[in-house]
Design a protein around this motif. Sequence first.
Motif, PDB file in Angstrom:
ATOM      1  N   LEU A  67       0.816  -1.211   0.000  1.00 20.25           N
ATOM      2  CA  LEU A  67       0.000   0.000   0.000  1.00 20.25           C
ATOM      3  C   LEU A  67       0.850   1.263   0.000  1.00 20.25           C
ATOM      4  N   ILE A  68       1.908   1.270   0.784  1.00 24.25           N
ATOM      5  CA  ILE A  68       2.696   2.494   0.958  1.00 24.25           C
ATOM      6  C   ILE A  68       3.747   2.657  -0.141  1.00 24.25           C
ATOM      7  N   GLU A  69       4.483   1.592  -0.446  1.00 23.10           N
ATOM      8  CA  GLU A  69       5.577   1.700  -1.401  1.00 23.10           C
ATOM      9  C   GLU A  69       5.109   1.589  -2.856  1.00 23.10           C
ATOM     10  N   VAL A  70       4.131   0.745  -3.123  1.00 21.62           N
ATOM     11  CA  VAL A  70       3.694   0.509  -4.498  1.00 21.62           C
ATOM     12  C   VAL A  70       2.543   1.439  -4.887  1.00 21.62           C
ATOM     13  N   LEU A  71       1.483   1.449  -4.076  1.00 21.99           N
ATOM     14  CA  LEU A  71       0.309   2.258  -4.418  1.00 21.99           C
ATOM     15  C   LEU A  71       0.413   3.698  -3.940  1.00 21.99           C
ATOM     16  N   GLN A  72       1.442   4.019  -3.169  1.00 24.17           N
ATOM     17  CA  GLN A  72       1.700   5.391  -2.709  1.00 24.17           C
ATOM     18  C   GLN A  72       0.653   5.913  -1.725  1.00 24.17           C
ATOM     19  N   PHE A  73       0.039   4.998  -0.962  1.00 20.94           N
ATOM     20  CA  PHE A  73      -0.825   5.434   0.136  1.00 20.94           C
ATOM     21  C   PHE A  73       0.059   5.915   1.283  1.00 20.94           C
ATOM     22  N   ASN A 104      -5.643  15.429  -5.123  1.00 25.98           N
ATOM     23  CA  ASN A 104      -6.179  16.771  -4.904  1.00 25.98           C
ATOM     24  C   ASN A 104      -7.559  16.616  -4.290  1.00 25.98           C
ATOM     25  N   GLU A 105      -8.301  17.698  -4.162  1.00 30.07           N
ATOM     26  CA  GLU A 105      -9.604  17.621  -3.488  1.00 30.07           C
ATOM     27  C   GLU A 105     -10.637  16.841  -4.278  1.00 30.07           C
ATOM     28  N   HIS A 106     -10.370  16.566  -5.551  1.00 27.18           N
ATOM     29  CA  HIS A 106     -11.312  15.817  -6.381  1.00 27.18           C
ATOM     30  C   HIS A 106     -10.835  14.396  -6.660  1.00 27.18           C
ATOM     31  N   VAL A 107      -9.622  14.061  -6.286  1.00 26.65           N
ATOM     32  CA  VAL A 107      -9.086  12.717  -6.525  1.00 26.65           C
ATOM     33  C   VAL A 107      -8.467  12.214  -5.222  1.00 26.65           C
ATOM     34  N   TRP A 108      -9.180  11.326  -4.544  1.00 27.68           N
ATOM     35  CA  TRP A 108      -8.697  10.810  -3.267  1.00 27.68           C
ATOM     36  C   TRP A 108      -9.325   9.451  -2.975  1.00 27.68           C
ATOM     37  N   CYS A 109      -8.659   8.697  -2.116  1.00 26.20           N
ATOM     38  CA  CYS A 109      -9.149   7.376  -1.731  1.00 26.20           C
ATOM     39  C   CYS A 109      -8.731   7.100  -0.291  1.00 26.20           C
ATOM     40  N   PHE A 151     -13.189   4.062   0.123  1.00 24.81           N
ATOM     41  CA  PHE A 151     -14.059   5.216  -0.113  1.00 24.81           C
ATOM     42  C   PHE A 151     -13.257   6.251  -0.896  1.00 24.81           C
ATOM     43  N   GLY A 152     -13.917   6.949  -1.808  1.00 24.74           N
ATOM     44  CA  GLY A 152     -13.194   7.990  -2.520  1.00 24.74           C
ATOM     45  C   GLY A 152     -13.875   8.407  -3.803  1.00 24.74           C
ATOM     46  N   MET A 153     -13.180   9.179  -4.569  1.00 25.44           N
ATOM     47  CA  MET A 153     -13.649   9.679  -5.846  1.00 25.44           C
ATOM     48  C   MET A 153     -12.420  10.018  -6.714  1.00 25.44           C
ATOM     49  N   PRO A 154     -12.547   9.895  -8.044  1.00 18.39           N
ATOM     50  CA  PRO A 154     -13.685   9.371  -8.799  1.00 18.39           C
ATOM     51  C   PRO A 154     -13.715   7.843  -8.761  1.00 18.39           C
ATOM     52  N   MET A 155     -14.725   7.269  -9.394  1.00 22.98           N
ATOM     53  CA  MET A 155     -14.868   5.819  -9.385  1.00 22.98           C
ATOM     54  C   MET A 155     -13.713   5.137 -10.115  1.00 22.98           C
ATOM     55  N   THR A 156     -13.132   5.809 -11.097  1.00 22.06           N
ATOM     56  CA  THR A 156     -12.016   5.210 -11.824  1.00 22.06           C
ATOM     57  C   THR A 156     -10.830   4.942 -10.892  1.00 22.06           C
ATOM     58  N   LEU A 157     -10.603   5.820  -9.926  1.00 23.27           N
ATOM     59  CA  LEU A 157      -9.518   5.608  -8.967  1.00 23.27           C
ATOM     60  C   LEU A 157      -9.809   4.403  -8.085  1.00 23.27           C
ATOM     61  N   LYS A 202     -11.671   1.837  -8.815  1.00 25.43           N
ATOM     62  CA  LYS A 202     -11.545   0.636  -9.638  1.00 25.43           C
ATOM     63  C   LYS A 202     -10.080   0.276  -9.860  1.00 25.43           C
ATOM     64  N   ARG A 203      -9.224   1.296 -10.020  1.00 21.71           N
ATOM     65  CA  ARG A 203      -7.798   1.021 -10.221  1.00 21.71           C
ATOM     66  C   ARG A 203      -7.175   0.428  -8.962  1.00 21.71           C
ATOM     67  N   VAL A 204      -7.525   0.982  -7.806  1.00 22.89           N
ATOM     68  CA  VAL A 204      -7.018   0.445  -6.545  1.00 22.89           C
ATOM     69  C   VAL A 204      -7.512  -0.981  -6.343  1.00 22.89           C
ATOM     70  N   GLU A 205      -8.777  -1.226  -6.648  1.00 21.75           N
ATOM     71  CA  GLU A 205      -9.331  -2.587  -6.530  1.00 21.75           C
ATOM     72  C   GLU A 205      -8.600  -3.559  -7.442  1.00 21.75           C
ATOM     73  N   HIS A 206      -8.328  -3.127  -8.674  1.00 21.42           N
ATOM     74  CA  HIS A 206      -7.633  -3.995  -9.628  1.00 21.42           C
ATOM     75  C   HIS A 206      -6.220  -4.327  -9.150  1.00 21.42           C
ATOM     76  N   GLN A 207      -5.510  -3.326  -8.621  1.00 23.02           N
ATOM     77  CA  GLN A 207      -4.142  -3.561  -8.155  1.00 23.02           C
ATOM     78  C   GLN A 207      -4.118  -4.468  -6.923  1.00 23.02           C
ATOM     79  N   LEU A 208      -5.074  -4.281  -6.007  1.00 26.14           N
ATOM     80  CA  LEU A 208      -5.153  -5.159  -4.841  1.00 26.14           C
ATOM     81  C   LEU A 208      -5.488  -6.583  -5.248  1.00 26.14           C
ATOM     82  N   ASN A 209      -6.363  -6.718  -6.250  1.00 24.02           N
ATOM     83  CA  ASN A 209      -6.753  -8.051  -6.713  1.00 24.02           C
ATOM     84  C   ASN A 209      -5.582  -8.765  -7.383  1.00 24.02           C
ATOM     85  N   GLU A 210      -4.776  -8.027  -8.129  1.00 25.45           N
ATOM     86  CA  GLU A 210      -3.612  -8.634  -8.772  1.00 25.45           C
ATOM     87  C   GLU A 210      -2.609  -9.134  -7.745  1.00 25.45           C
ATOM     88  N   ARG A 211      -2.487  -8.409  -6.651  1.00 22.34           N
ATOM     89  CA  ARG A 211      -1.484  -8.770  -5.657  1.00 22.34           C
ATOM     90  C   ARG A 211      -1.999  -9.805  -4.658  1.00 22.34           C
TER      91      ARG A 211
END
Length: 277
Positions: A17-23, A38-43, A55-61, A63-72
Amino acid sequence: GKDDAGARWERDLHHFLIEVLQFRRAKWDPATFILRRNEHVWCILCVFVDDFAAFGMPMTLLKRVEHQLNERFNIKSDDLSLFVGVNSNRTPAGTSLHCSQLIEDAGQALGLQPSSRAATSPTPSSFSGFRESSLCVDTEHRKLLDQYPYRTIVGKLLYAVRGGRADVCYIVGELSRYQANYGVYHIEVMEYLVQFLLNTISRRLTFRSGYDTDLPLMLTFVDSSFVSDVIRGRTHWGACFFFFGCMVAYLAKIFPTRPLSSCEGEFMGVHYAGKLA
């Protein structure tokens, strides 16, 4: 798994989460991770063992986080309706949280049904507190009272408070302090409280979709009740925190030190709430 399976899972998850996804890890909760562009792109990602809530916005973000977690980690995903015992219902008007099943289970364990009894919740103004005379110290009587599912019900009530029932936060905290020496009066208060929860089981903690721009971005209400714990001579205080017009946190505690007056207790409450906010 092996003895160190939990530690290995935590290390691998946090590294990904921290090193790869930059959380980044939240300072106030080690199980919460935040990704903010930014204030419009967060998770915001909440973790409980191997359960995730995003939780977050937009939905594309999301979905991308979900896809990366699923791959790992090969996860299963679905709309968030039940997470750590808390039910959530999402509508165009907003999202509501509740623990109806826990309340029903507590009522069933005590043989209670919804009725006209217990119309109001016990509060510091309506409940004078427990006294030494209400405690059970007799060994034989203690054996009889231990057959009552007091601790089980307290556990369910504590979970219900975390799941949105902020209106009973104070009295549930009081009941939880006497799990080793509760008496008949504690049982009576508990049954009254469970009856109240059954009567108001439809209440929800709701996060509205819209936001009233006339309200401050962050709003906090604080209050204290001077020497409300008559056994220890301590003072209760409580606070609720609103963000974008929605209550996001609430608590009811006892001050670690004793205020010398009601006025001092109010200032101490504001001080502690300010640190938490």
